[in-house]
Design a protein around this motif. Structure first.
Motif, mmCIF file in Angstrom:
data_model
loop_
_atom_site.group_PDB
_atom_site.id
_atom_site.type_symbol
_atom_site.label_atom_id
_atom_site.label_comp_id
_atom_site.label_asym_id
_atom_site.label_seq_id
_atom_site.Cartn_x
_atom_site.Cartn_y
_atom_site.Cartn_z
ATOM 1 N N GLY A 10 0.816 -1.218 0.000
ATOM 2 C CA GLY A 10 0.000 0.000 0.000
ATOM 3 C C GLY A 10 0.845 1.262 0.000
ATOM 4 N N GLY A 13 -0.421 4.535 -1.302
ATOM 5 C CA GLY A 13 -1.585 5.102 -0.622
ATOM 6 C C GLY A 13 -1.198 6.227 0.317
ATOM 7 N N CYS A 81 0.902 -3.784 6.341
ATOM 8 C CA CYS A 81 -0.108 -3.626 5.295
ATOM 9 C C CYS A 81 -0.892 -2.338 5.552
ATOM 10 C CB CYS A 81 -1.037 -4.838 5.292
ATOM 11 S SG CYS A 81 -2.047 -4.904 3.808
ATOM 12 N N VAL A 83 -3.518 -1.167 3.252
ATOM 13 C CA VAL A 83 -4.600 -1.031 2.269
ATOM 14 C C VAL A 83 -5.772 -0.318 2.940
ATOM 15 C CG1 VAL A 83 -3.938 -3.010 0.856
ATOM 16 C CG2 VAL A 83 -5.494 -3.359 2.777
ATOM 17 N N SER A 84 -6.700 0.183 2.142
ATOM 18 C CA SER A 84 -7.778 0.998 2.709
ATOM 19 C C SER A 84 -8.767 0.123 3.486
ATOM 20 C CB SER A 84 -8.506 1.751 1.593
ATOM 21 O OG SER A 84 -9.267 0.837 0.854
ATOM 22 N N SER A 110 -3.532 -3.821 8.332
ATOM 23 C CA SER A 110 -4.088 -2.496 8.091
ATOM 24 C C SER A 110 -5.227 -2.237 9.065
ATOM 25 C CB SER A 110 -4.578 -2.382 6.644
ATOM 26 O OG SER A 110 -4.749 -1.031 6.327
#
Ligand SMILES: NC(=O)c1ccc[n+]([C@@H]2O[C@H](COP(=O)([O-])OP(=O)(O)OC[C@H]3O[C@@H](n4cnc5c(N)ncnc54)[C@H](OP(=O)(O)O)[C@@H]3O)[C@@H](O)[C@H]2O)c1
Length: 266
Positions: A10, A13, A81, A83-84, A110
């Protein structure tokens, strides 16, 4: 002490970029697993070029590509991690790979928000629960016996502070302000760069092993009433206060659909 090798998933991001930058700054050998599509996106490829110039090793792959996950995880000691929230459950294959390889000293999934097991959930009629996927990932990591740190950092400053927690506004109000509840509940507001610094510092810290790391710097803890007072001092003007009780707020939340999928949470 030898610095752990860190894989960031990510890195293109919002938070992930800070994590990658900070990992490099703190002299960790740093790797990023990046989807093919990011290289052709002008903003993301600019970020990747900047990280590459700073010494990151870019690996092509994704959370859906098991072979790429195996190759990437084999290279490192730590996996972070970022990620959204809506991609939370996509970490399951990664968890399986980490378990199979058995070589990771620390996994940071995440999470990066309120502690999902402690957050007050707004129960909605359709059963939507923002925190359920994050709780599911926590349970899976613990059940697999993977060494972890869960980062509980509460709100990023960019989420609520720019509007003084006023839904629908992009800047603080100049005339009227809505106070939710009695306005005295404290919130924690963190810069993403600080969240990244605490996270990278935690990866080699034995005190954070298999723990939730709560980020609560005293200067970052503030109630809505306190925020409004700071703002009033700054603009030299008193604002009219409108009060919304907790029950009224819960009713309002039920009526609102945000981004189609994402329901608001408390
Ligand atoms: N506490 C708060 O106030 C707050 C606010 C916002 C977010 N957060 C939390 O912070 C964390 C990160 O969120 P964010 O907003 O920074 O995320 P983001 O900006 O949406 O970035 C997501 C990243 O994940 C990558 N990604 C997505 N799917 C992937 C896949 N299948 N395989 C590999 N990479 C993939 C994306 O890569 P591509 O370039 O390929 O798309 C991107 O780099 C989340 O846990 C979120 O809940 C907390």
């Amino acid at each position: 002490m030898k610095k752990s090798k860190i894989l960031i998933i990510g890195a293109t991001g919002s938070l992930g970029y800070h994590l990658a930058e900070t990992s490099l700054k703190f002299c960790h050998p740093t790797f990023a697993l990046v989807r093919d599509s990011s290289f052709s996106d002008p903003i993301k490829s600019h970020k990747l070029q900047s990280l590459s110039n700073a010494g990151i090793t870019l690996l092509k792959g994704s959370l859906q590509d098991e072979a790429s996950l195996i190759e990437a995880v084999k290279l490192v000691d730590v996996v972070i991690c970022a990620v959204s929230a809506k991609q939370t459950l996509q970490q399951k294959l990664l968890i399986r790979v980490i378990k199979q390889l058995g070589s990771i000293k620390r996994f940071i999934p995440s999470e990066f928000g309120s502690d999902p097991t402690k957050a007050k959930i707004c129960e909605l009629e359709d059963g939507y629960n923002f925190y359920a996927p994050k709780i599911e990932i926590r349970k899976l990591v613990e059940a697999e016996g993977i060494p972890y740190t869960f980062i509980s950092c509460n709100f990023f400053m960019k989420v609520l502070l720019p509007s003084l927690a006023q839904p629908g506004l992009k800047s603080p109000p100049k005339d009227k302000v809505t106070i939710f509840g009695d306005g005295n509940t404290k919130g924690v507001f963190m810069q993403e760069s600080d969240v990244a610094a605490f996270t990278i510092n935690a990866v080699d810290d034995p005190r954070a092993l298999n723990k939730v790391l709560y980020l609560r710097p005293p200067g970052n803890v503030c109630s809505l009433n306190e925020l409004v007072e700071i703002w009033e001092t700054k603009i030299g003007k008193k604002l009219e206060r409108l009060h919304v009780s907790e029950d009224e707020l819960l009713e309002k939340i039920k009526e609102v659909e945000i981004h189609g999928l994402h329901r608001p949470y408390l």
